[in-house]
Design a protein around this motif. Sequence first.
Motif, PDB file in Angstrom:
ATOM      1  N   LYS A  31      -8.580  52.232  -2.116  1.00  0.00           N
ATOM      2  CA  LYS A  31      -9.914  51.987  -1.517  1.00  0.00           C
ATOM      3  C   LYS A  31     -10.559  53.293  -1.083  1.00  0.00           C
TER       4      LYS A  31
ATOM      5  N   GLY B 120      -5.443  47.067  10.079  1.00  0.00           N
ATOM      6  CA  GLY B 120      -6.532  46.284   9.499  1.00  0.00           C
ATOM      7  C   GLY B 120      -7.836  46.369  10.280  1.00  0.00           C
ATOM      8  N   LYS B 121      -7.951  47.375  11.167  1.00  0.00           N
ATOM      9  CA  LYS B 121      -9.174  47.519  11.971  1.00  0.00           C
ATOM     10  C   LYS B 121      -9.907  48.821  11.656  1.00  0.00           C
ATOM     11  N   GLY B 122      -9.539  49.441  10.549  1.00  0.00           N
ATOM     12  CA  GLY B 122     -10.263  50.655  10.135  1.00  0.00           C
ATOM     13  C   GLY B 122      -9.702  51.946  10.704  1.00  0.00           C
TER      14      GLY B 122
ATOM     15  N   VAL C  85      -0.016  53.124  11.319  1.00  0.00           N
ATOM     16  CA  VAL C  85      -0.815  52.532  12.394  1.00  0.00           C
ATOM     17  C   VAL C  85       0.053  51.436  13.017  1.00  0.00           C
TER      18      VAL C  85
ATOM     19  N   GLY D 249      -6.629  53.487  10.079  1.00  0.00           N
ATOM     20  CA  GLY D 249      -6.028  54.333   9.031  1.00  0.00           C
ATOM     21  C   GLY D 249      -7.106  55.076   8.257  1.00  0.00           C
ATOM     22  N   LYS D 250      -8.149  54.354   7.918  1.00  0.00           N
ATOM     23  CA  LYS D 250      -9.270  54.929   7.167  1.00  0.00           C
ATOM     24  C   LYS D 250      -9.919  56.071   7.972  1.00  0.00           C
TER      25      LYS D 250
ATOM     26  N   ASN E 132       3.384  48.948  -0.981  1.00  0.00           N
ATOM     27  CA  ASN E 132       2.518  48.049  -0.198  1.00  0.00           C
ATOM     28  C   ASN E 132       1.237  48.708   0.287  1.00  0.00           C
TER      29      ASN E 132
ATOM     30  N   ALA F 257      -2.943  49.947  -2.227  1.00  0.00           N
ATOM     31  CA  ALA F 257      -4.305  49.381  -2.247  1.00  0.00           C
ATOM     32  C   ALA F 257      -5.180  50.021  -1.170  1.00  0.00           C
TER      33      ALA F 257
ATOM     34  N   MET G 197       1.967  58.477   7.396  1.00  0.00           N
ATOM     35  CA  MET G 197       0.725  57.745   7.720  1.00  0.00           C
ATOM     36  C   MET G 197       1.126  56.381   8.283  1.00  0.00           C
TER      37      MET G 197
ATOM     38  N   ARG H  17       4.016  54.262  -0.282  1.00  0.00           N
ATOM     39  CA  ARG H  17       4.764  53.002  -0.360  1.00  0.00           C
ATOM     40  C   ARG H  17       3.950  52.026  -1.204  1.00  0.00           C
TER      41      ARG H  17
HETATM   42  C1  LIG Z   1      -1.242  51.483   5.437  1.00  0.00           C
HETATM   43  C2  LIG Z   1      -1.865  51.683   6.820  1.00  0.00           C
HETATM   44  C3  LIG Z   1      -1.651  53.130   7.266  1.00  0.00           C
HETATM   45  C4  LIG Z   1      -3.369  51.387   6.728  1.00  0.00           C
HETATM   46  O1  LIG Z   1      -3.959  51.575   7.988  1.00  0.00           O
HETATM   47  P1  LIG Z   1      -4.924  50.426   8.602  1.00  0.00           P
HETATM   48  O2  LIG Z   1      -5.541  50.949   9.835  1.00  0.00           O
HETATM   49  O3  LIG Z   1      -4.133  49.183   8.693  1.00  0.00           O
HETATM   50  O4  LIG Z   1      -6.003  50.291   7.426  1.00  0.00           O
HETATM   51  P2  LIG Z   1      -7.598  50.149   7.571  1.00  0.00           P
HETATM   52  O5  LIG Z   1      -7.885  49.038   8.503  1.00  0.00           O
HETATM   53  O6  LIG Z   1      -8.195  51.475   7.880  1.00  0.00           O
HETATM   54  O7  LIG Z   1      -7.956  49.718   6.089  1.00  0.00           O
HETATM   55  C5  LIG Z   1      -8.949  50.324   5.283  1.00  0.00           C
HETATM   56  C6  LIG Z   1      -9.160  49.419   4.083  1.00  0.00           C
HETATM   57  O8  LIG Z   1      -7.925  49.291   3.344  1.00  0.00           O
HETATM   58  C7  LIG Z   1      -7.507  47.909   3.315  1.00  0.00           C
HETATM   59  N1  LIG Z   1      -6.055  47.877   3.495  1.00  0.00           N
HETATM   60  C8  LIG Z   1      -5.350  48.383   4.529  1.00  0.00           C
HETATM   61  N2  LIG Z   1      -4.031  48.198   4.341  1.00  0.00           N
HETATM   62  C9  LIG Z   1      -3.913  47.552   3.173  1.00  0.00           C
HETATM   63  C10 LIG Z   1      -2.815  47.084   2.425  1.00  0.00           C
HETATM   64  N3  LIG Z   1      -1.545  47.280   2.834  1.00  0.00           N
HETATM   65  N4  LIG Z   1      -3.076  46.468   1.261  1.00  0.00           N
HETATM   66  C11 LIG Z   1      -4.337  46.268   0.833  1.00  0.00           C
HETATM   67  N5  LIG Z   1      -5.436  46.704   1.492  1.00  0.00           N
HETATM   68  C12 LIG Z   1      -5.214  47.347   2.639  1.00  0.00           C
HETATM   69  C13 LIG Z   1      -8.227  47.243   4.452  1.00  0.00           C
HETATM   70  O9  LIG Z   1      -8.412  45.876   4.201  1.00  0.00           O
HETATM   71  C14 LIG Z   1      -9.547  47.997   4.494  1.00  0.00           C
HETATM   72  O10 LIG Z   1     -10.427  47.496   3.509  1.00  0.00           O
HETATM   73  P3  LIG Z   1     -12.026  47.474   3.742  1.00  0.00           P
HETATM   74  O11 LIG Z   1     -12.429  48.929   3.937  1.00  0.00           O
HETATM   75  O12 LIG Z   1     -12.547  46.871   2.495  1.00  0.00           O
HETATM   76  O13 LIG Z   1     -12.243  46.659   4.966  1.00  0.00           O
HETATM   77  C15 LIG Z   1      -1.254  50.742   7.892  1.00  0.00           C
HETATM   78  O14 LIG Z   1      -1.523  49.413   7.553  1.00  0.00           O
HETATM   79  C16 LIG Z   1       0.251  50.919   8.101  1.00  0.00           C
HETATM   80  O15 LIG Z   1       0.666  51.700   8.966  1.00  0.00           O
HETATM   81  N6  LIG Z   1       1.079  50.176   7.330  1.00  0.00           N
HETATM   82  C17 LIG Z   1       2.523  50.216   7.477  1.00  0.00           C
HETATM   83  C18 LIG Z   1       3.112  51.591   7.181  1.00  0.00           C
HETATM   84  C19 LIG Z   1       2.755  52.126   5.820  1.00  0.00           C
HETATM   85  O16 LIG Z   1       2.878  51.452   4.809  1.00  0.00           O
HETATM   86  N7  LIG Z   1       2.293  53.393   5.821  1.00  0.00           N
HETATM   87  C20 LIG Z   1       1.931  54.082   4.594  1.00  0.00           C
HETATM   88  C21 LIG Z   1       3.101  54.832   4.088  1.00  0.00           C
HETATM   89  S1  LIG Z   1       2.760  55.568   2.499  1.00  0.00           S
END
Ligand SMILES: CC(C)(COP(=O)(O)OP(=O)(O)OC[C@H]1O[C@@H](n2cnc3c(N)ncnc32)[C@H](O)[C@@H]1OP(=O)(O)O)[C@@H](O)C(=O)NCCC(=O)NCCS
Length: 151
Positions: free
Chosen positions: A126, A89-91, A83, A93-94, A119, A122, A81, A117
């Motif tokens: 959600k 942070g723009k929705g 992005v 992943g969700k 990090n 959270a 997973m 992971r």
């Molecule tokens: C984790 C990840 C996939 C989330 O995708 P994203 O598009 O950034 O997340 P979204 O914007 O859809 O977030 C949905 C909600 O989760 C929250 N959120 C997203 N990432 C978060 C984080 N790392 N910690 C806390 N909250 C987080 C957002 O604030 C949002 O909250 P809201 O619905 O109240 O506004 C992306 O940040 C990423 O690629 N991170 C690095 C790689 C990684 O860690 N992948 C997961 C491996 S297990």
Amino acid sequence: MIEILPVTARETFPVRQPVLRKGRPIEDCHFSGDDLGTTFHLGAFEKDKIIGVATFLMNKDVHLEDIKDIKLHHCYQLRGMAVLEVAQGKGIGKKILKHAEQILKERHIEVLWFNARVNATAFYEKMNYQIVSEIFDIPGVGEHYKMIKKL
Ligand SMILES: CC(C)(COP(=O)(O)OP(=O)(O)OC[C@H]1O[C@@H](n2cnc3c(N)ncnc32)[C@H](O)[C@@H]1OP(=O)(O)O)[C@@H](O)C(=O)NCCC(=O)NCCS
């Protein structure tokens, strides 16, 4: 506008590499099971550019107490997973995960589980995923928790 579409394993690499395998060779972006018939990959597209990805594999974790009575073909694992940093942070992943949950429910999948992971826990919480393990290390990748959701 963001569109979520099915993609091949290889099409995920331009996102997997910078986000999950930073500085490592492209071969490291391949996961075992990527090309199985039961595996599917989703990509989030903005215009023609892929900016988010996730992979879903039929798999059961035998150590997970919560799924011990569920048949393998009703269990899926989420992997890869990611992005692109500029689009986080723009929705997106969700949106990918919600789209996948819909596909999995249509296929009568009962459980989605994964190694998250630290990090990212959270983000999954959600979306109503629960931590079901102690913290553990995946060598070369870092600390993780197992998380699941009954669909
Ligand atoms: C984790 C990840 C996939 C989330 O995708 P994203 O598009 O950034 O997340 P979204 O914007 O859809 O977030 C949905 C909600 O989760 C929250 N959120 C997203 N990432 C978060 C984080 N790392 N910690 C806390 N909250 C987080 C957002 O604030 C949002 O909250 P809201 O619905 O109240 O506004 C992306 O940040 C990423 O690629 N991170 C690095 C790689 C990684 O860690 N992948 C997961 C491996 S297990």
